[in-house]
Design a protein around this motif. Structure first.
Motif, short mmCIF file in Angstrom:
data_model
loop_
_atom_site.label_atom_id
_atom_site.label_comp_id
_atom_site.label_asym_id
_atom_site.label_seq_id
_atom_site.Cartn_x
_atom_site.Cartn_y
_atom_site.Cartn_z
N ASN A 56 0.83 -1.20 0.00
CA ASN A 56 0.00 0.00 0.00
C ASN A 56 0.87 1.26 0.00
O ASN A 56 0.61 2.20 -0.76
CB ASN A 56 -0.92 -0.02 1.23
CG ASN A 56 -2.09 0.91 1.11
OD1 ASN A 56 -2.14 1.74 0.22
ND2 ASN A 56 -3.01 0.76 2.01
N PHE A 57 1.90 1.29 0.84
CA PHE A 57 2.80 2.44 0.87
C PHE A 57 3.56 2.60 -0.44
O PHE A 57 3.75 3.72 -0.92
CB PHE A 57 3.77 2.33 2.03
CG PHE A 57 3.19 2.76 3.34
CD1 PHE A 57 2.84 4.08 3.56
CD2 PHE A 57 2.97 1.84 4.36
CE1 PHE A 57 2.29 4.49 4.76
CE2 PHE A 57 2.43 2.23 5.56
CZ PHE A 57 2.09 3.56 5.77
N VAL A 58 3.98 1.49 -1.03
CA VAL A 58 4.69 1.56 -2.31
C VAL A 58 3.76 2.08 -3.39
O VAL A 58 4.14 2.92 -4.21
CB VAL A 58 5.27 0.18 -2.68
CG1 VAL A 58 5.75 0.14 -4.11
CG2 VAL A 58 6.39 -0.20 -1.73
N ALA A 59 2.51 1.63 -3.41
CA ALA A 59 1.56 2.08 -4.41
C ALA A 59 1.22 3.56 -4.24
O ALA A 59 0.99 4.27 -5.23
CB ALA A 59 0.29 1.25 -4.33
N MET A 60 1.23 4.05 -3.01
CA MET A 60 0.93 5.46 -2.79
C MET A 60 2.06 6.38 -3.23
O MET A 60 1.82 7.55 -3.53
CB MET A 60 0.60 5.70 -1.32
CG MET A 60 -0.74 5.22 -0.92
SD MET A 60 -1.06 5.69 0.77
CE MET A 60 -2.71 5.06 0.97
N THR A 61 3.28 5.88 -3.28
CA THR A 61 4.38 6.71 -3.73
C THR A 61 4.38 6.87 -5.25
O THR A 61 4.91 7.84 -5.76
CB THR A 61 5.74 6.14 -3.30
OG1 THR A 61 5.91 4.84 -3.86
CG2 THR A 61 5.83 6.08 -1.78
N ARG A 62 3.81 5.93 -5.94
CA ARG A 62 3.81 5.97 -7.41
C ARG A 62 2.76 6.94 -7.95
O ARG A 62 3.05 7.79 -8.73
CB ARG A 62 3.53 4.58 -7.96
CG ARG A 62 4.45 3.53 -7.41
CD ARG A 62 5.40 3.08 -8.47
NE ARG A 62 6.26 2.03 -7.91
CZ ARG A 62 7.56 2.07 -8.01
NH1 ARG A 62 8.13 3.05 -8.61
NH2 ARG A 62 8.28 1.11 -7.49
N ALA A 63 1.53 6.75 -7.55
CA ALA A 63 0.42 7.58 -8.02
C ALA A 63 -0.77 7.30 -7.13
O ALA A 63 -0.64 6.64 -6.10
CB ALA A 63 0.09 7.25 -9.48
N GLN A 64 -1.94 7.77 -7.54
CA GLN A 64 -3.15 7.47 -6.78
C GLN A 64 -3.49 5.99 -6.99
O GLN A 64 -3.81 5.56 -8.09
CB GLN A 64 -4.31 8.35 -7.29
CG GLN A 64 -5.60 8.14 -6.56
CD GLN A 64 -5.52 8.57 -5.10
OE1 GLN A 64 -4.73 9.41 -4.74
NE2 GLN A 64 -6.34 7.96 -4.28
N PRO A 65 -3.40 5.19 -5.91
CA PRO A 65 -3.64 3.75 -6.08
C PRO A 65 -5.13 3.45 -6.25
O PRO A 65 -5.98 4.22 -5.79
CB PRO A 65 -3.10 3.14 -4.78
CG PRO A 65 -3.20 4.24 -3.79
CD PRO A 65 -3.02 5.51 -4.55
N PRO A 66 -5.45 2.34 -6.87
CA PRO A 66 -6.85 1.94 -6.97
C PRO A 66 -7.42 1.61 -5.58
O PRO A 66 -6.67 1.37 -4.62
CB PRO A 66 -6.84 0.70 -7.85
CG PRO A 66 -5.43 0.46 -8.24
CD PRO A 66 -4.56 1.46 -7.59
N ALA A 67 -8.71 1.58 -5.48
CA ALA A 67 -9.36 1.37 -4.19
C ALA A 67 -9.02 0.00 -3.61
O ALA A 67 -8.88 -0.15 -2.39
CB ALA A 67 -10.86 1.54 -4.33
N TRP A 68 -8.90 -1.02 -4.46
CA TRP A 68 -8.64 -2.35 -3.93
C TRP A 68 -7.27 -2.43 -3.26
O TRP A 68 -7.07 -3.21 -2.33
CB TRP A 68 -8.80 -3.42 -5.01
CG TRP A 68 -7.77 -3.37 -6.10
CD1 TRP A 68 -7.83 -2.68 -7.26
CD2 TRP A 68 -6.51 -4.05 -6.10
NE1 TRP A 68 -6.69 -2.87 -8.00
CE2 TRP A 68 -5.87 -3.71 -7.32
CE3 TRP A 68 -5.86 -4.90 -5.22
CZ2 TRP A 68 -4.61 -4.20 -7.64
CZ3 TRP A 68 -4.61 -5.38 -5.56
CH2 TRP A 68 -4.00 -5.03 -6.77
#
Length: 73
Positions: free
Chosen positions: A25-37
């Motif tokens: 989750n933290f890695v996905a948030m650093t890239r861009a807006q993560p999907p809801a799942w």
């Protein structure tokens, strides 16, 4: 195998799964807006950890209660 041992192993593996999903989750948030799942993915292992943890927490008290070793006040 004993029910308690099986539940302890499940609790350990759930904690690993929870940690991995939080890191993802933290890695996905650093890239861009993560999907809801991705954002909500840690909630399922966390809920299972809650139930298994509460059971493991209450286990010694239940064993003491079943054995009849109550303290008199």
């Amino acid at each position: 195998m004993n029910w308690s041992i099986w539940l302890r192993r499940t609790h350990r593996w759930l904690s690993i799964a929870f940690t991995v999903t939080v890191i993802a989750n933290f890695v996905a948030m650093t890239r861009a807006q993560p999907p809801a799942w991705v954002t909500y993915s840690p909630l399922f292992p966390l809920a299972l950890l809650l139930f298994t943890g509460l059971y493991l927490f209450a286990l010694p008290y239940a064993a003491r209660w079943r054995s009849g070793r109550r303290t008199e006040t």
